[in-house]
Design a protein around this motif. Structure first.
Motif, short mmCIF file in Angstrom:
data_model
loop_
_atom_site.label_atom_id
_atom_site.label_comp_id
_atom_site.label_asym_id
_atom_site.label_seq_id
_atom_site.Cartn_x
_atom_site.Cartn_y
_atom_site.Cartn_z
N ARG A 90 -2.90 3.02 4.21
CA ARG A 90 -4.06 3.73 4.78
C ARG A 90 -3.91 3.88 6.30
NH1 ARG A 90 -8.67 0.62 1.33
NH2 ARG A 90 -8.52 1.90 -0.56
N ALA A 96 -1.61 6.78 6.90
CA ALA A 96 -2.29 8.06 6.69
C ALA A 96 -3.19 8.40 7.88
CB ALA A 96 -3.09 8.03 5.39
N LEU A 97 -3.88 7.41 8.42
CA LEU A 97 -4.72 7.64 9.59
C LEU A 97 -3.87 8.04 10.79
CD1 LEU A 97 -7.57 7.55 10.79
CD2 LEU A 97 -7.15 5.15 11.35
N SER A 145 -1.33 13.72 5.41
CA SER A 145 -2.25 12.58 5.44
C SER A 145 -3.20 12.62 4.24
CB SER A 145 -3.04 12.57 6.74
OG SER A 145 -4.07 11.62 6.67
N THR A 146 -3.69 13.80 3.94
CA THR A 146 -4.59 13.95 2.79
C THR A 146 -3.88 13.57 1.50
OG1 THR A 146 -5.72 15.74 3.95
CG2 THR A 146 -6.08 15.58 1.58
N TYR A 155 -3.55 9.76 1.43
CA TYR A 155 -4.84 9.14 1.09
C TYR A 155 -5.14 9.30 -0.41
CZ TYR A 155 -6.84 7.81 5.60
OH TYR A 155 -7.12 7.19 6.78
N GLY A 197 -5.29 6.19 -3.00
CA GLY A 197 -6.52 6.05 -3.77
C GLY A 197 -6.25 5.90 -5.26
#
Length: 120
Positions: free
Chosen positions: A12, A15-16, A53-54, A57, A61
């Motif tokens: 995470r 990704a940020l 990044s999306t 994520y 998830g």
């Protein structure tokens, strides 16, 4: 001693970082207002970083839904374990679901399919 982090939190954070990197790349495009083609290239590269990044994520998830949720014996908070060994997301306590690894020194190489070579 290497500072270990929970795998889910590490992904995470990556990704940020991709989001911020995308914004910085787009910002550099502003410096090329006189050259619209170069500016558009920077904007598209920044957009690709944000799209990546999306995707990361979304992937973490989906991976998180398959992770085993356990209660950390050290802090008593629920955390998720990916693989054979992982760290508590709250207190960084080494956790394992494999009885063969209980009591052994924490090593992320235990998550690989093949055992790590001795001396490495």
């Amino acid at each position: 001693m290497k500072p270990y982090k929970n795998k889910i939190n590490r992904i995470r954070s990556f990704a940020l970082a991709l989001i911020f990197i995308g914004f910085v790349i787009m910002y550099f495009g502003i410096f090329f207002k006189k050259y619209p083609v170069v500016m558009v290239i920077f904007m598209l590269l920044g957009l690709l970083s944000i799209v990546a990044s999306t995707i990361v994520y979304f992937w973490i998830g989906m991976l998180s839904t398959k992770a085993v949720q356990v209660v950390c014996p050290n802090c008593g908070k629920p955390t998720k374990v990916l693989g054979r060994v992982d760290m508590c997301g709250h207190c960084r306590e080494p956790l394992t679901l494999d009885p063969e690894l209980e009591g052994k020194e924490f090593d992320e190489s235990y998550n690989r399919n093949r055992p790590a070579r001795e001396g490495k």
